[in-house]
Design an enzyme around this catalytic site. Sequence first.
Site, mmCIF file in Angstrom:
data_model
loop_
_atom_site.group_PDB
_atom_site.id
_atom_site.type_symbol
_atom_site.label_atom_id
_atom_site.label_comp_id
_atom_site.label_asym_id
_atom_site.label_seq_id
_atom_site.Cartn_x
_atom_site.Cartn_y
_atom_site.Cartn_z
ATOM 1 N N PRO A 2 42.520 47.263 32.570
ATOM 2 C CA PRO A 2 42.487 46.751 31.192
ATOM 3 C C PRO A 2 43.245 45.435 31.076
ATOM 4 O O PRO A 2 44.319 45.268 31.662
ATOM 5 C CB PRO A 2 43.175 47.869 30.403
ATOM 6 C CG PRO A 2 42.989 49.093 31.236
ATOM 7 C CD PRO A 2 43.055 48.618 32.651
ATOM 8 N N GLU A 3 42.666 44.499 30.329
ATOM 9 C CA GLU A 3 43.309 43.207 30.140
ATOM 10 C C GLU A 3 44.104 43.202 28.846
ATOM 11 O O GLU A 3 44.140 44.194 28.096
ATOM 12 C CB GLU A 3 42.249 42.102 30.149
ATOM 13 C CG GLU A 3 41.432 42.097 31.429
ATOM 14 C CD GLU A 3 40.595 40.846 31.616
ATOM 15 O OE1 GLU A 3 40.962 39.765 31.094
ATOM 16 O OE2 GLU A 3 39.566 40.943 32.300
ATOM 17 N N LYS A 51 49.901 43.091 29.884
ATOM 18 C CA LYS A 51 49.143 44.304 30.161
ATOM 19 C C LYS A 51 49.995 45.559 30.019
ATOM 20 O O LYS A 51 49.619 46.632 30.499
ATOM 21 C CB LYS A 51 48.533 44.215 31.561
ATOM 22 C CG LYS A 51 47.575 43.042 31.734
ATOM 23 C CD LYS A 51 47.006 42.987 33.134
ATOM 24 C CE LYS A 51 46.095 41.782 33.304
ATOM 25 N NZ LYS A 51 45.479 41.727 34.657
ATOM 26 N N ARG A 249 39.778 42.150 43.534
ATOM 27 C CA ARG A 249 39.105 41.510 42.399
ATOM 28 C C ARG A 249 37.906 40.736 42.939
ATOM 29 O O ARG A 249 37.855 40.379 44.113
ATOM 30 C CB ARG A 249 40.031 40.532 41.676
ATOM 31 C CG ARG A 249 41.391 41.107 41.308
ATOM 32 C CD ARG A 249 41.292 42.078 40.151
ATOM 33 N NE ARG A 249 42.591 42.623 39.798
ATOM 34 C CZ ARG A 249 43.479 42.033 39.028
ATOM 35 N NH1 ARG A 249 43.208 40.852 38.517
ATOM 36 N NH2 ARG A 249 44.628 42.603 38.760
#
Length: 262
Positions: A2-3, A51, A249
């Site tokens: 989650p950002e 975050k 990523r």
Amino acid sequence: MPEGDTLFRTAAGLRPYLVGRRVTAARARRPGPQVERIVGTTIEAVDSQGKNLLIRFDNGLELRTHLRMNGSWHRYRPGERWRRPEARARLVIEVPGAVAVCFDAPVVELFDLRAEALHPALAGLGPDLLDPAFDGDAADEVIRRLRDPSRSAMTISAALLDQRALAGIGNIWRNETLFVERTDPLATVASLDDAHLRRLVATARRLLVESAAGAPGRSPMTVYGRSGRPCRRCGTLIRSAPLPTEIPRTTYWCPRCQRGKA
């Protein structure tokens, strides 16, 4: 993972049900913090910082969760059936009229609020792009941190994920930001001038703020998750490549619009 915009919305969703209410029960999966110390206290604030989600209590304690890849917060009515198995609950906080449950979060800790300024995960964070007080001075601080010698040889794609430089942005919005600003994700920080970096910061903040607010009519993703599909701007096929970081990523970009290597 989650950002910052997700954490911002999570805090906003929990706040009306928790702030100002007395904790009637609390439990955490072991090993975990001694959350019985918050029973009987009143919740003073629920905020996001980058975050991290932070809950502050009137006895001077603060609770921090970091959701990493799989964690999430849920809010239920007393007696309502949970949408995930109880075994996955890392933390449960009960107040009159509501039950807040944090599932699957790898980081749940309780500490003295006075120690926040020295906390290893919080003290080193860069300016939070979703902070309502974010201004020109904060943007200048982000540029200064990006210009730190430790980051000058980093690709801008990797640097935008460094929470010590700017907090809140994650994989989705750094890819989208780089596309909007026609920036080669493989360009080093040192190769970009301050004006370019400032545009990246401004665009990243705008995208996060719009997402956190749930802006209606938002356009679909331009590059994120669209590898092998035509660029919405020029029709060139979107490329992707792994970004070597501690947590895997993927970078997505248009090799024509962003002048990347074909």
